[in-house]
Scaffold this motif. Sequence first.
Motif, PDB file in Angstrom:
ATOM      1  N   LYS A 132     -22.391 -18.012  27.050  1.00 54.54           N
ATOM      2  CA  LYS A 132     -23.416 -18.984  26.686  1.00 54.54           C
ATOM      3  C   LYS A 132     -24.278 -18.413  25.575  1.00 54.54           C
ATOM      4  N   GLY A 133     -24.948 -19.300  24.853  1.00 49.54           N
ATOM      5  CA  GLY A 133     -25.795 -18.852  23.756  1.00 49.54           C
ATOM      6  C   GLY A 133     -25.103 -19.023  22.423  1.00 49.54           C
ATOM      7  N   GLY A 134     -25.848 -18.823  21.347  1.00 53.82           N
ATOM      8  CA  GLY A 134     -25.298 -18.983  20.014  1.00 53.82           C
ATOM      9  C   GLY A 134     -24.810 -17.672  19.450  1.00 53.82           C
ATOM     10  N   ALA A 135     -25.563 -17.129  18.475  1.00 54.11           N
ATOM     11  CA  ALA A 135     -25.166 -15.867  17.850  1.00 54.11           C
ATOM     12  C   ALA A 135     -25.204 -14.717  18.845  1.00 54.11           C
ATOM     13  N   GLN A 136     -26.090 -14.820  19.844  1.00 60.42           N
ATOM     14  CA  GLN A 136     -26.233 -13.773  20.858  1.00 60.42           C
ATOM     15  C   GLN A 136     -25.673 -14.306  22.174  1.00 60.42           C
ATOM     16  N   GLN A 137     -24.364 -14.184  22.344  1.00 55.53           N
ATOM     17  CA  GLN A 137     -23.749 -14.683  23.568  1.00 55.53           C
ATOM     18  C   GLN A 137     -24.150 -13.836  24.773  1.00 55.53           C
ATOM     19  N   ASN A 138     -24.134 -14.459  25.945  1.00 54.39           N
ATOM     20  CA  ASN A 138     -24.397 -13.707  27.166  1.00 54.39           C
ATOM     21  C   ASN A 138     -23.583 -14.276  28.307  1.00 54.39           C
ATOM     22  N   VAL A 139     -23.276 -13.421  29.264  1.00 57.77           N
ATOM     23  CA  VAL A 139     -22.555 -13.818  30.475  1.00 57.77           C
ATOM     24  C   VAL A 139     -23.253 -13.199  31.675  1.00 57.77           C
ATOM     25  N   SER A 140     -22.960 -13.721  32.838  1.00 54.12           N
ATOM     26  CA  SER A 140     -23.538 -13.216  34.082  1.00 54.12           C
ATOM     27  C   SER A 140     -22.448 -12.562  34.914  1.00 54.12           C
ATOM     28  N   PRO A 141     -22.822 -11.776  35.930  1.00 51.64           N
ATOM     29  CA  PRO A 141     -21.807 -11.247  36.854  1.00 51.64           C
ATOM     30  C   PRO A 141     -20.950 -12.351  37.470  1.00 51.64           C
ATOM     31  N   LYS A 142     -21.563 -13.525  37.729  1.00 53.46           N
ATOM     32  CA  LYS A 142     -20.804 -14.638  38.296  1.00 53.46           C
ATOM     33  C   LYS A 142     -19.710 -15.091  37.333  1.00 53.46           C
ATOM     34  N   THR A 143     -20.013 -15.065  36.035  1.00 53.55           N
ATOM     35  CA  THR A 143     -19.005 -15.427  35.038  1.00 53.55           C
ATOM     36  C   THR A 143     -17.805 -14.501  35.127  1.00 53.55           C
ATOM     37  N   ILE A 144     -18.073 -13.209  35.234  1.00 58.60           N
ATOM     38  CA  ILE A 144     -16.985 -12.232  35.342  1.00 58.60           C
ATOM     39  C   ILE A 144     -16.196 -12.463  36.616  1.00 58.60           C
ATOM     40  N   SER A 145     -16.886 -12.758  37.715  1.00 60.89           N
ATOM     41  CA  SER A 145     -16.220 -12.966  39.011  1.00 60.89           C
ATOM     42  C   SER A 145     -15.208 -14.099  38.955  1.00 60.89           C
TER      43      SER A 145
END
Length: 438
Positions: A132-145
């Motif tokens: 999620k996000g634009g130039a600075q993407q980010n993910v959560s531990p749930k995303t990895i899971s």
Amino acid sequence: MSELPKGWADAELGDLLNIQSGFAFKSSEYKDEGHFLIRIGNVQDGEISLAKPKFVKLNEQTKHFELLAGDILTSLTGNIGRVARIEQQHLPAALNQRVARLMPADKLDDDGYLFCFLSSPLFREALAALGKGGAQQNVSPKTISDIAIPLPPLPEQRRIVRKLDTLSARTTTARTHLTAIAKLVEKYKAGVLAAAYSNKETEVTLGEVIDGIKAGKSLKCDERPPREGERGTVKVSAVTWGEFRPDQSKTFLTGFQPDPDTLIKTGDFLFSRANTIELVGAVVIVDETPNNLFLSDKVLRLEMSENLKPWVLWFLRSPTGRNQLQDVSSGNQMSMRNIGQAKLKSLVLPLPDEDHRQRVLDSIEAAFAKIDRLAAEAEKALKLTDRLDQRILAKAFAGALVPQDPTDESATELLARIREARAAAPKPKRGRRKKVAT
């Protein structure tokens, strides 16, 4: 997942990993010593960077974020999905926010297969699709899971890792040799030029060869290339890299009228009188230029007959010429050296008759063409090694790299044992920052 080999199973990383995100240490908590704080910038592709270290002291609240040798880390922000292991040399270390620790389930007594998957483009691509996000993407531990992984039986995982290690060692060796060719190219070219200008029987000074030197002025300019209808001057970087770069220029302020004789034209022999010790004295013959660029005080035009320009060009690029240029350059700092016109004219070069010069120039051209072909083939082969690595990984995660053994415990049974063990295990503690009473 579909069409997996017999004994394999569809799984999610959350089935196989406990994922712990880091603690939000404040900059005010940084110390001169203590635990090396692993921040997002320290997690690079395949390695932990020791650059710009910060340290913290752990306490009862944050002790759960102490890292161990072998821990797998990944970045959650920015260039997401970079994966590296903690080694003994990084300890003692602590886990900062925006970095996650990926801890394999207890029943996975060998995390090699998981690490190979996490280090592969498959993991990075899956994260990029979910970030999620634009130039600075980010993910959560749930995303990895939630990321899917094809899971082979545990014995086959070990066979896959051993095979990948063997093949990776081969491609790494090939990559090392191919990368070395790029460095050898410059060495070979220098050798060709050294031999070309080794005859000292007919030496003259550069001042005897050139008819004159023309320079522009040092002016305050807009730091951008001139647009249509505008005029500008070249930077030293316009002549630094072996060919004329008109985009490396800046624009005259409105109202300035440059000397028409300083206009750069096709065929001009340009010389950089100021630069670093390695780059000062760079030369080019202008192939083509827009009709709006002028000489600067640091980029000079050396005026000479057309038939001498190639000979002088390659001499000034040869080891003999470069050594002389560096010797006559002046300046107290290695970062910026200067060559005055008198010193430039004092350079000594061989000047055989025109027929001899042409034979030498033809031999330089032929030798460089062969070297450049070799370099191009090496670069092409280097790209192929990257594609080969990707194909090998694709085969590994499709069950096509090593044979299956029907006697192996199936991945479905392995998953059942992992889930049973995780259900019976106590929940891991998480450190939270305590609120300050008011």
